[in-house]
Design a protein around this motif. Structure first.
Motif, PDB file in Angstrom:
ATOM      1  N   GLY A  37      -2.705  -8.546  11.404  1.00  0.00           N
ATOM      2  CA  GLY A  37      -1.638  -8.859  10.472  1.00  0.00           C
ATOM      3  C   GLY A  37      -2.012  -8.518   9.051  1.00  0.00           C
ATOM      4  O   GLY A  37      -1.200  -7.968   8.294  1.00  0.00           O
ATOM      5  N   ALA A  38      -3.253  -8.819   8.669  1.00  0.00           N
ATOM      6  CA  ALA A  38      -3.716  -8.498   7.322  1.00  0.00           C
ATOM      7  C   ALA A  38      -3.699  -6.992   7.098  1.00  0.00           C
ATOM      8  O   ALA A  38      -3.251  -6.505   6.047  1.00  0.00           O
ATOM      9  CB  ALA A  38      -5.122  -9.054   7.101  1.00  0.00           C
ATOM     10  N   LEU A  39      -4.157  -6.240   8.080  1.00  0.00           N
ATOM     11  CA  LEU A  39      -4.178  -4.779   7.961  1.00  0.00           C
ATOM     12  C   LEU A  39      -2.763  -4.210   7.924  1.00  0.00           C
ATOM     13  O   LEU A  39      -2.485  -3.252   7.192  1.00  0.00           O
ATOM     14  CB  LEU A  39      -4.959  -4.159   9.121  1.00  0.00           C
ATOM     15  N   ALA A  40      -1.856  -4.817   8.681  1.00  0.00           N
ATOM     16  CA  ALA A  40      -0.459  -4.357   8.672  1.00  0.00           C
ATOM     17  C   ALA A  40       0.169  -4.543   7.300  1.00  0.00           C
ATOM     18  O   ALA A  40       0.964  -3.708   6.845  1.00  0.00           O
ATOM     19  CB  ALA A  40       0.340  -5.110   9.726  1.00  0.00           C
ATOM     20  N   ALA A  41      -0.182  -5.629   6.609  1.00  0.00           N
ATOM     21  CA  ALA A  41       0.346  -5.854   5.264  1.00  0.00           C
ATOM     22  C   ALA A  41      -0.138  -4.767   4.312  1.00  0.00           C
ATOM     23  O   ALA A  41       0.624  -4.279   3.464  1.00  0.00           O
ATOM     24  CB  ALA A  41      -0.074  -7.233   4.762  1.00  0.00           C
ATOM     25  N   VAL A  42      -1.407  -4.373   4.439  1.00  0.00           N
ATOM     26  CA  VAL A  42      -1.936  -3.292   3.605  1.00  0.00           C
ATOM     27  C   VAL A  42      -1.208  -1.987   3.903  1.00  0.00           C
ATOM     28  O   VAL A  42      -0.821  -1.251   2.995  1.00  0.00           O
ATOM     29  CB  VAL A  42      -3.454  -3.112   3.819  1.00  0.00           C
ATOM     30  N   THR A  43      -1.012  -1.712   5.189  1.00  0.00           N
ATOM     31  CA  THR A  43      -0.319  -0.485   5.579  1.00  0.00           C
ATOM     32  C   THR A  43       1.083  -0.436   4.987  1.00  0.00           C
ATOM     33  O   THR A  43       1.525   0.599   4.473  1.00  0.00           O
ATOM     34  CB  THR A  43      -0.232  -0.377   7.108  1.00  0.00           C
ATOM     35  N   THR A  44       1.791  -1.551   5.056  1.00  0.00           N
ATOM     36  CA  THR A  44       3.148  -1.609   4.498  1.00  0.00           C
ATOM     37  C   THR A  44       3.130  -1.289   3.008  1.00  0.00           C
ATOM     38  O   THR A  44       3.918  -0.473   2.518  1.00  0.00           O
ATOM     39  CB  THR A  44       3.767  -2.991   4.732  1.00  0.00           C
ATOM     40  N   ALA A  45       2.233  -1.916   2.280  1.00  0.00           N
ATOM     41  CA  ALA A  45       2.146  -1.669   0.836  1.00  0.00           C
ATOM     42  C   ALA A  45       1.780  -0.221   0.551  1.00  0.00           C
ATOM     43  O   ALA A  45       2.378   0.429  -0.319  1.00  0.00           O
ATOM     44  CB  ALA A  45       1.131  -2.611   0.212  1.00  0.00           C
ATOM     45  N   ARG A  46       0.810   0.288   1.274  1.00  0.00           N
ATOM     46  CA  ARG A  46       0.324   1.655   1.014  1.00  0.00           C
ATOM     47  C   ARG A  46       1.375   2.702   1.333  1.00  0.00           C
ATOM     48  O   ARG A  46       1.577   3.653   0.564  1.00  0.00           O
ATOM     49  CB  ARG A  46      -0.949   1.922   1.837  1.00  0.00           C
ATOM     50  N   THR A  47       2.065   2.560   2.447  1.00  0.00           N
ATOM     51  CA  THR A  47       2.996   3.602   2.889  1.00  0.00           C
ATOM     52  C   THR A  47       4.395   3.460   2.307  1.00  0.00           C
ATOM     53  O   THR A  47       5.143   4.440   2.263  1.00  0.00           O
ATOM     54  CB  THR A  47       3.096   3.623   4.425  1.00  0.00           C
ATOM     55  N   ARG A  48       4.761   2.261   1.852  1.00  0.00           N
ATOM     56  CA  ARG A  48       6.109   2.040   1.315  1.00  0.00           C
ATOM     57  C   ARG A  48       6.136   2.018  -0.213  1.00  0.00           C
ATOM     58  O   ARG A  48       7.191   1.785  -0.805  1.00  0.00           O
ATOM     59  CB  ARG A  48       6.676   0.716   1.852  1.00  0.00           C
ATOM     60  N   GLY A  49       4.992   2.229  -0.842  1.00  0.00           N
ATOM     61  CA  GLY A  49       4.960   2.243  -2.296  1.00  0.00           C
ATOM     62  C   GLY A  49       5.188   0.892  -2.931  1.00  0.00           C
ATOM     63  O   GLY A  49       5.663   0.800  -4.064  1.00  0.00           O
ATOM     64  N   HIS A  80     -10.430  -5.611   3.416  1.00  0.00           N
ATOM     65  CA  HIS A  80      -9.473  -5.153   4.414  1.00  0.00           C
ATOM     66  C   HIS A  80      -8.635  -3.977   3.933  1.00  0.00           C
ATOM     67  O   HIS A  80      -8.121  -3.204   4.752  1.00  0.00           O
ATOM     68  CB  HIS A  80      -8.607  -6.331   4.882  1.00  0.00           C
ATOM     69  N   ALA A  81      -8.513  -3.802   2.622  1.00  0.00           N
ATOM     70  CA  ALA A  81      -7.872  -2.595   2.106  1.00  0.00           C
ATOM     71  C   ALA A  81      -8.711  -1.368   2.475  1.00  0.00           C
ATOM     72  O   ALA A  81      -8.173  -0.324   2.871  1.00  0.00           O
ATOM     73  CB  ALA A  81      -7.689  -2.692   0.600  1.00  0.00           C
ATOM     74  N   LEU A  82     -10.036  -1.486   2.361  1.00  0.00           N
ATOM     75  CA  LEU A  82     -10.919  -0.387   2.747  1.00  0.00           C
ATOM     76  C   LEU A  82     -10.870  -0.153   4.247  1.00  0.00           C
ATOM     77  O   LEU A  82     -10.845   0.999   4.719  1.00  0.00           O
ATOM     78  CB  LEU A  82     -12.356  -0.688   2.312  1.00  0.00           C
ATOM     79  N   LEU A  83     -10.857  -1.232   5.009  1.00  0.00           N
ATOM     80  CA  LEU A  83     -10.822  -1.123   6.464  1.00  0.00           C
ATOM     81  C   LEU A  83      -9.532  -0.439   6.922  1.00  0.00           C
ATOM     82  O   LEU A  83      -9.556   0.452   7.789  1.00  0.00           O
ATOM     83  CB  LEU A  83     -10.930  -2.519   7.070  1.00  0.00           C
ATOM     84  N   GLU A  84      -8.404  -0.827   6.333  1.00  0.00           N
ATOM     85  CA  GLU A  84      -7.118  -0.214   6.689  1.00  0.00           C
ATOM     86  C   GLU A  84      -7.109   1.264   6.347  1.00  0.00           C
ATOM     87  O   GLU A  84      -6.623   2.096   7.130  1.00  0.00           O
ATOM     88  CB  GLU A  84      -5.985  -0.937   5.959  1.00  0.00           C
ATOM     89  N   PHE A  85      -7.661   1.625   5.185  1.00  0.00           N
ATOM     90  CA  PHE A  85      -7.672   3.020   4.769  1.00  0.00           C
ATOM     91  C   PHE A  85      -8.561   3.849   5.690  1.00  0.00           C
ATOM     92  O   PHE A  85      -8.209   4.981   6.043  1.00  0.00           O
ATOM     93  CB  PHE A  85      -8.161   3.128   3.323  1.00  0.00           C
ATOM     94  N   ALA A  86      -9.694   3.276   6.076  1.00  0.00           N
ATOM     95  CA  ALA A  86     -10.592   3.993   6.979  1.00  0.00           C
ATOM     96  C   ALA A  86      -9.907   4.295   8.312  1.00  0.00           C
ATOM     97  O   ALA A  86     -10.038   5.399   8.858  1.00  0.00           O
ATOM     98  CB  ALA A  86     -11.864   3.179   7.215  1.00  0.00           C
ATOM     99  N   GLY A 120      -6.384   4.027   8.931  1.00  0.00           N
ATOM    100  CA  GLY A 120      -5.063   4.634   8.832  1.00  0.00           C
ATOM    101  C   GLY A 120      -5.016   5.979   8.164  1.00  0.00           C
ATOM    102  O   GLY A 120      -4.102   6.768   8.429  1.00  0.00           O
ATOM    103  N   VAL A 121      -5.978   6.273   7.288  1.00  0.00           N
ATOM    104  CA  VAL A 121      -5.965   7.541   6.553  1.00  0.00           C
ATOM    105  C   VAL A 121      -7.137   8.434   6.954  1.00  0.00           C
ATOM    106  O   VAL A 121      -6.958   9.640   7.162  1.00  0.00           O
ATOM    107  CB  VAL A 121      -5.981   7.290   5.030  1.00  0.00           C
ATOM    108  N   SER A 130     -13.301  11.055   0.001  1.00  0.00           N
ATOM    109  CA  SER A 130     -12.810  12.378   0.363  1.00  0.00           C
ATOM    110  C   SER A 130     -11.373  12.360   0.855  1.00  0.00           C
ATOM    111  O   SER A 130     -10.694  13.391   0.840  1.00  0.00           O
ATOM    112  CB  SER A 130     -13.713  12.991   1.449  1.00  0.00           C
ATOM    113  N   HIS A 131     -10.887  11.184   1.255  1.00  0.00           N
ATOM    114  CA  HIS A 131      -9.499  11.063   1.713  1.00  0.00           C
ATOM    115  C   HIS A 131      -8.584  10.466   0.643  1.00  0.00           C
ATOM    116  O   HIS A 131      -7.412  10.191   0.925  1.00  0.00           O
ATOM    117  CB  HIS A 131      -9.444  10.225   2.990  1.00  0.00           C
ATOM    118  N   GLY A 132      -9.113  10.238  -0.567  1.00  0.00           N
ATOM    119  CA  GLY A 132      -8.232   9.875  -1.669  1.00  0.00           C
ATOM    120  C   GLY A 132      -8.460   8.549  -2.357  1.00  0.00           C
ATOM    121  O   GLY A 132      -7.877   8.306  -3.422  1.00  0.00           O
TER     122      GLY A 132
END
Length: 242
Positions: A75-87, A99-105, A107-108, A179-181
């Motif tokens: 759930g925590a990672l899903a919240a990060v994904t929503t913020a990252r992908t929906r602006g 968990h922001a780093l974990l989600e990026f690793a 998801g991106v 390297s991924h942003g």
């Protein structure tokens, strides 16, 4: 999940498993009151448990709070994904940074096996690992890159901040994340990353330190004020687009 009501007030999702034993959780209501009193920044706040955070679209800002291990890492990672992908403006503090780093690793960067050593000690790709020395209850200096979102918000190249954490980024994965942003724009005096942001996103900032613990008088930290302003701007942009 509690759905925010339709209102002209910017809405913020406070994602975390609320507890009276987590000091940042007890301070946030007072900080939000001060934002309204001092800056006229009124936010309609909704506390969202991590188990209910899979769908937080529709908010004007998302703050992933301290308090790990979360009841639901997914759930925590899903919240990060929503913020990252929906602006949607995003702030992650302490465990939110991790968990922001974990989600990026995942998801991106495509590192599906990326793990957090606190919840998965035997994970094959530990992006988040125990710090050499726990920072729980400590203060420390942060060196901030001036040409960055964090530098613009803080208005200084050096700041002293409070921590309450024992986990941080594994140095072995820093180059992959970069390297991924992802951009690491703040570090302690030893060079270890303490602030990260995502260029090109309206507002995506995460700190291993906890700005919500910065002042005893509950004067909101500049980073929290900046998140509030970003939420208001998001609301205005969404309203203009309708």
């Amino acid at each position: 999940m509690t759905t925010p009501s339709t209102t002209s007030t910017a809405r913020i999702a406070l994602v975390g498993d609320r507890s009276p034993h987590v000091r940042s959780h007890t301070r946030i209501p007072g900080l939000l009151e001060k934002l309204a009193e001092r800056d006229g920044l009124v936010l309609d706040a909704y506390w969202i448990p991590t188990e209910e955070a899979a769908d937080v679209d529709g908010f004007d800002a998302i703050w992933l709070l301290p308090g790990s291990p979360y009841a639901s890492e997914a759930g925590a990672l899903a919240a990060v994904t929503t913020a990252r992908t929906r602006g949607i403006p995003f702030l992650g503090t302490c465990a939110g940074f991790q968990h922001a780093l974990l989600e990026f690793a995942r998801g991106v960067c495509g590192l599906d096996s990326a793990s957090h050593a606190e919840s998965d000690p035997s994970g094959s790709s530990p992006v988040i690992v125990p710090l050499a020395c726990s920072l729980a209850g400590h203060e420390g200096a942060i060196i901030v890159e001036p040409e960055s979102l964090a530098g613009e918000i803080l208005g200084a190249a050096r700041t002293v901040e409070r921590y309450h954490c024992s986990y941080g980024c594994n140095p072995e994965y820093l180059e992959l994340l970069r390297s991924h942003g992802l951009r690491f724009t703040g570090a302690d005096e030893a060079g270890d990353p303490r602030v990260v942001e995502l260029p090109g996103h309206p507002f995506f900032l995460a700190t291993l330190f906890q700005p919500e613990l910065a002042r005893e008088d509950l004067a909101p930290h500049p980073i929290i004020r900046a998140l509030a302003f970003a939420a208001v701007h998001h609301l205005e942009a969404q309203s203009a687009a309708v």
